[in-house]
Write an enzyme that holds these catalytic residues in place. Structure first.
Site, PDB file in Angstrom:
ATOM      1  N   LYS A  82       1.371  -1.187  -0.259  1.00 11.70           N
ATOM      2  CA  LYS A  82       0.039  -0.059  -0.193  1.00 11.70           C
ATOM      3  C   LYS A  82       1.170   0.949  -0.131  1.00 11.70           C
ATOM      4  O   LYS A  82       1.965   0.795   0.521  1.00 11.70           O
ATOM      5  CB  LYS A  82      -0.502   0.154   1.355  1.00 11.70           C
ATOM      6  CG  LYS A  82      -1.512   1.227   1.667  1.00 11.70           C
ATOM      7  CD  LYS A  82      -2.708   0.675   2.532  1.00 11.70           C
ATOM      8  CE  LYS A  82      -3.878   1.804   2.855  1.00 11.70           C
ATOM      9  NZ  LYS A  82      -4.791   1.483   4.054  1.00 11.70           N
ATOM     10  N   SER A 157      -9.729   1.683   3.139  1.00 13.54           N
ATOM     11  CA  SER A 157      -8.793   2.213   1.873  1.00 13.54           C
ATOM     12  C   SER A 157      -8.125   1.398   0.974  1.00 13.54           C
ATOM     13  O   SER A 157      -7.718   1.805   0.268  1.00 13.54           O
ATOM     14  CB  SER A 157      -8.409   3.098   3.126  1.00 13.54           C
ATOM     15  OG  SER A 157      -7.274   2.697   4.451  1.00 13.54           O
ATOM     16  N   SER A 181      -9.871  -1.285   6.820  1.00 10.50           N
ATOM     17  CA  SER A 181      -9.306  -1.065   6.131  1.00 10.50           C
ATOM     18  C   SER A 181      -8.743  -2.044   4.926  1.00 10.50           C
ATOM     19  O   SER A 181      -8.010  -2.165   3.949  1.00 10.50           O
ATOM     20  CB  SER A 181      -8.007   0.403   5.204  1.00 10.50           C
ATOM     21  OG  SER A 181      -8.828   1.250   5.185  1.00 10.50           O
TER      22      SER A 181
HETATM   23  N1  GLN Z   1     -13.562   3.099   6.453  1.00 10.35           N
HETATM   24  C1  GLN Z   1     -12.543   3.920   7.454  1.00 10.35           C
HETATM   25  C2  GLN Z   1     -12.645   4.985   7.953  1.00 10.35           C
HETATM   26  O1  GLN Z   1     -12.833   5.740   6.262  1.00 10.35           O
HETATM   27  C3  GLN Z   1     -11.794   3.130   8.224  1.00 10.35           C
HETATM   28  C4  GLN Z   1     -10.260   3.247   7.017  1.00 10.35           C
HETATM   29  C5  GLN Z   1      -8.934   2.330   7.548  1.00 10.35           C
HETATM   30  O2  GLN Z   1      -9.579   1.825   8.077  1.00 10.35           O
HETATM   31  N2  GLN Z   1      -7.844   2.960   7.295  1.00 10.35           N
HETATM   32  O3  GLN Z   1     -11.803   5.880   8.577  1.00 10.35           O
END
Ligand code: GLN
Length: 489
Positions: A82, A157, A181
């Protein structure tokens, strides 16, 4: 090398083929690179492909294998990261214009560990900007497409990390999980995604979103591969004071021990209105498979679950507003110097550098930390967080592993939730509590829906007990009959 080999390729098997010299790492790397060239335009999962560096690493891995010294299960295996993990000499953007030209002078600890293990890094993967999102639509580099249906999101994400594995553009990848995420995109793309216990893996060199929640973890095609990746990245790091100072076990050790005698907790708060019927049925069927293998299924309660999303969006945004303060055009990040004076430089740089969702979170977080609101919002949220953590401690007195859906639905359409942040936030309803509690969690494919989209089973473990978590996940994988699922591309 034919595509079929890559589609079913696991770390475990490729490692055998590399050791027996049936294939070389250079051949394997070339095969992945040519598949990336063929498919990345369609899927947009890589932000940066590091072909030359990958081939150099592959040659070094082949030499290591030839010499027979210092070989690990990852030696010669092509993986990707990532774009939130710093990579020395390779652009690291966090999918933000703010870091569009950032070339870090150092590797994150996990990058270094993977390099030392002999893994070949193919490139950097797309994501929601600063890891804020559930769909990878919030990237400054364009949306990543779900390989099962390119009109749909891959989740987020870490969408690029999920897609790279699902579409066989890497044997494995690394993502981060602050509120789901890793697990949610794994579920939506039909791969295995593991979030370790908070502190199990070093956060050094991982660009911070919400420091008390962020954790790195692998995407793989099998549970065994997830254990192999965790073996490579886990462990204490003096450069991250929150990393746990305890030597990690060999996470593959108990994989084959089965679930006989294990207690699987099913929390009633996770089978609620709004949960897609087919998802519910598949997860219940998955739990029945574990029961058939000798697990004891018990009902448990996580009574504060309904507050998790609110608590998360107060704590995560508060931490983000503080973490992202450093990107001001002076200390870090894009500089837009066309105004008057320092304040305008800050303002113009941050205005041009950050996307809409990041700005929304910074404003929310700054608000909840501001004087007069701190007690009502941030402090209250921290207190409720403790209650959520305790819920898990109580539940784990009655069970060894908890089973739930990973996501309330299958992959949604690109654009479907983009204009409604609240609906988007709700897509993490089953994954967020785990981060608030610090527990490890994994998503494993458990079915392909009637309209051809993957559904994930989430298993949650006791803090620091990834071993039992992986053991249960592996037992499910072995007996579910689902196997490695791959989209037609
Ligand atoms: N979807 C969640 C957010 O937008 C989790 C994001 C993540 O785990 N980085 O904060």
């Amino acid at each position: 090398m034919d595509n079929l080999l890559l589609e079913k390729a696991t770390i475990k098997e490729l490692s055998k083929k590399l050791s027996s010299k049936e294939i070389s790492s250079v051949e394997l790397t070339e095969a992945y690179i040519s598949r990336i060239k063929e498919l990345n335009e369609k899927l947009n999962c890589f932000i940066t492909v590091t072909e030359d560096k990958a081939l150099v690493a592959a040659k070094a891995a082949d030499k290591r294998i030839k010499d027979g010294s210092d070989i690990t299960p990852l030696t010669g295996i092509p993986i990707s990261l990532k774009d939130i993990f710093t990579t020395k000499g390779v652009r690291t953007t966090c999918a933000s214009k703010m870091l569009g030209n950032f070339i870090p002078p150092y590797d994150s600890t996990v990058t270094l560990k993977l390099k030392e293990a002999g893994a070949v890094i193919l490139g950097k993967l797309n994501m929601d900007e600063f890891a804020m999102g559930s769909s990878t639509e919030n990237s400054a580099f364009g949306v990543t497409k779900n390989p099962w249906d390119t009109l749909r999101v891959p989740g987020g994400s870490s969408g690029g990390s999920a897609v790279a594995v699902a579409a066989s553009l890497s044997t494995a990848s690394l993502g981060t999980d602050t509120g789901g995420s890793i697990r949610q995109p794994a579920s939506l793309c039909g791969v295995v995604g593991l979030k370790p216990t908070y502190g199990r893996v070093s956060r050094f060199g991982m660009i911070a979103f919400a420091s008390s929640l962020d954790q790195a973890g692998p995407f793989t095609k099998t549970v065994e591969d997830a254990a192999l990746m965790l073996n490579a990245i886990a462990g204490h790091d003096a450069q991250d004071s929150t990393s746990i100072n305890e030597p990690p076990p060999d996470f593959t050790e108990k994989l084959e021990n089965g679930v006989k005698g294990l207690r699987i907790g099913v929390p009633k708060e996770y089978f609620i209105e709004g949960l897609n019927k087919e998802v519910e049925d598949s997860v219940r069927a998955a739990i029945a498979i574990l029961e058939k293998q000798g697990a004891e299924v018990v009902e448990v309660s996580l009574p504060h679950t309904e507050y998790a999303v609110s608590v998360y969006y107060l704590i995560a945004t508060a931490e983000a507003s503080s973490n992202l303060a450093r990107f001001d055009g002076i200390r870090y990040g894009l500089r837009v110097d066309n105004g008057e004076g320092l304040f305008e430089l800050y303002k113009n740089s941050r205005d041009a550098g950050f996307g809409a969702e990041v700005k929304r979170r910074i404003m929310l977080g700054t608000y909840s930390l501001s004087s007069g609101y701190y007690d009502a919002y941030y402090k209250k949220a921290s207190e409720v967080r403790t209650l959520i953590k305790r819920d898990f401690e109580e539940a784990f007195k009655k069970c060894d592993v908890i089973a739930t859906p990973t996501s309330p639905s299958t992959a949604f359409k690109i654009g479907e939730k983009a204009s409604d942040p609240l609906t988007m936030y709700l897509s993490d309803i089953f994954t967020i509590s785990t981060n608030l509690g610090g527990n490890p969690g994994i998503s494993i494919p458990c079915k392909i829906s009637n309209d051809g989209l993957p559904i994930g089973l989430q298993l949650i473990g006791k803090s620091m007990d990834e071993t039992t978590l992986l053991q249960a996940a592996n037992a499910y994988e072995k007996h579910s009959g689902v196997g490695i699922i791959t989209p037609k591309l």
